[in-house]
Motif scaffolding. Structure first.
Motif, PDB file in Angstrom:
ATOM      1  N   MET A 232      83.973  26.336  83.316  1.00 60.97           N
ATOM      2  CA  MET A 232      82.560  26.019  83.190  1.00 60.97           C
ATOM      3  C   MET A 232      82.364  24.617  82.612  1.00 60.97           C
ATOM      4  N   GLU A 257      74.851  25.892  81.932  1.00 59.47           N
ATOM      5  CA  GLU A 257      76.246  25.644  82.262  1.00 59.47           C
ATOM      6  C   GLU A 257      76.436  25.849  83.753  1.00 59.47           C
ATOM      7  N   ARG A 259      79.399  26.548  86.794  1.00 60.87           N
ATOM      8  CA  ARG A 259      80.776  26.931  87.085  1.00 60.87           C
ATOM      9  C   ARG A 259      81.386  25.890  88.027  1.00 60.87           C
TER      10      ARG A 259
END
Length: 311
Positions: A232, A257, A259
């Motif tokens: 992440m 966040e 990925r």
């Protein structure tokens, strides 16, 4: 972006830091200065369809093989002498021969010192005496004078770890400038989150030789299948601190966040595959730049010195 600093401390040199790390660990011969007990593994990395939003680095936007190492901190941890609270490390290399990046993460989101001078002083305060333990009064005096050096210990104490590497969350403590496919640059922090593993914390009283239990568990999981992690990128906001690795970004656990991709650990490697060189924190393919803080600036030299000593 702040320019990466250079430091010319007459006392807190990378060599002095390596020597102090070795002394805290009891000065074992021919091993790493920190995170000496580790297991080398291999795997694959598959990027997500959003990776290029964050970085144009081909290490993170293209599928690749992965070389990685899970490890445990010194038995003379500066945070605590209780084995359940030792730091764990996860270092990995993504990309190909021309676009590789080495990322070093650990099981706490902050470092134990802001500056090299503070790091050296902290390590010296924790060097064990003839009885094998540090001077508790010296440790207390250092902690009282340097409260920020206790942030890592406080986090570790408040967040008991799972009983395995596979269920552990790992962080990069530095703020990395990342440039995306549109040429836009912002700071990110790396976070490695387990996928599908038991993340329940260990009960109190885990055996002192828990590093062996951790490595045996990882070997069993790999030979029985695979171990997966999401890589992440935590996204910065205006005003986030990027120079102080002892503090987290505000509301870091609740912010956006992305990925970047999935790391799948698929096999064991001979330890020599990891021990023959280093995971070099300064090895970053274009699209991820060096963090601007003082601790990162010294790491490359320190890791190279540690490698030379153990050879």
């Amino acid at each position: 972006m702040p320019k990466p600093p250079t430091f010319q401390s007459p006392t807190a040199t990378p060599a002095a830091i390596v020597d102090a790390l070795k002394a805290v660990a009891g000065d074992p011969p021919k091993v790493r200065a920190s995170f000496a007990k580790g297991r080398c593994v291999r795997g694959t990395y598959v990027p997500s369809d959003r990776a290029e939003e964050i970085t144009r680095s081909r290490s993170f936007t293209r599928p690749s093989r992965v070389l990685a190492r899970f490890s445990v901190g010194s038995s003379h941890s500066i945070a605590t002498n209780r084995a359940p609270l030792l730091l764990r490390g996860f270092s990995f290399r993504l990309g190909d021969a021309h676009h590789s990046s080495d990322i070093l993460t650990q099981s706490a989101p902050v470092h134990f010192a802001k500056t090299l001078e503070q790091m050296l002083a902290c390590l010296k305060a924790h060097i064990p005496g003839p009885d094998g333990n540090p001077d508790i009064e010296r440790v207390k005096a250092f902690s009282a004078a340097n409260p920020e050096a206790m942030y890592q210990a406080s986090y570790i104490t408040a967040h008991p770890l799972p009983r395995n590497f596979a269920g552990t969350t790992y962080w990069g403590v530095h703020s990395f400038p990342a440039t995306n496919s549109a040429g836009e640059t912002r700071f990110i922090k790396f976070k490695v989150a387990p996928v599908g593993a038991n993340v329940s914390p260990a009960e109190s009283g885990v055996m002192a030789d828990s590093d062996k239990l951790l490595h045996d568990d990882m070997e069993h999981r790999i030979t029985s299948g695979n171990v997966r992690f999401s890589l992440m990128a935590l996204l910065d906001r205006p005003g986030d601190p990027t120079m102080d690795v002892t503090i987290r970004w505000p509301d870091e656990d609740d912010r956006d966040e992305v990925r970047l991709g999935t790391i799948v650990i698929t096999g064991l490697e001979p330890d020599q595959a990891c021990d023959a060189s280093i995971f070099d924190p300064a090895n970053l393919a274009e699209g991820i730049a060096h963090p601007p803080d003082e601790i990162f600036a010294a790491r490359r030299a320190a890791y190279a010195l540690s490698l030379a000593k153990r050879r």
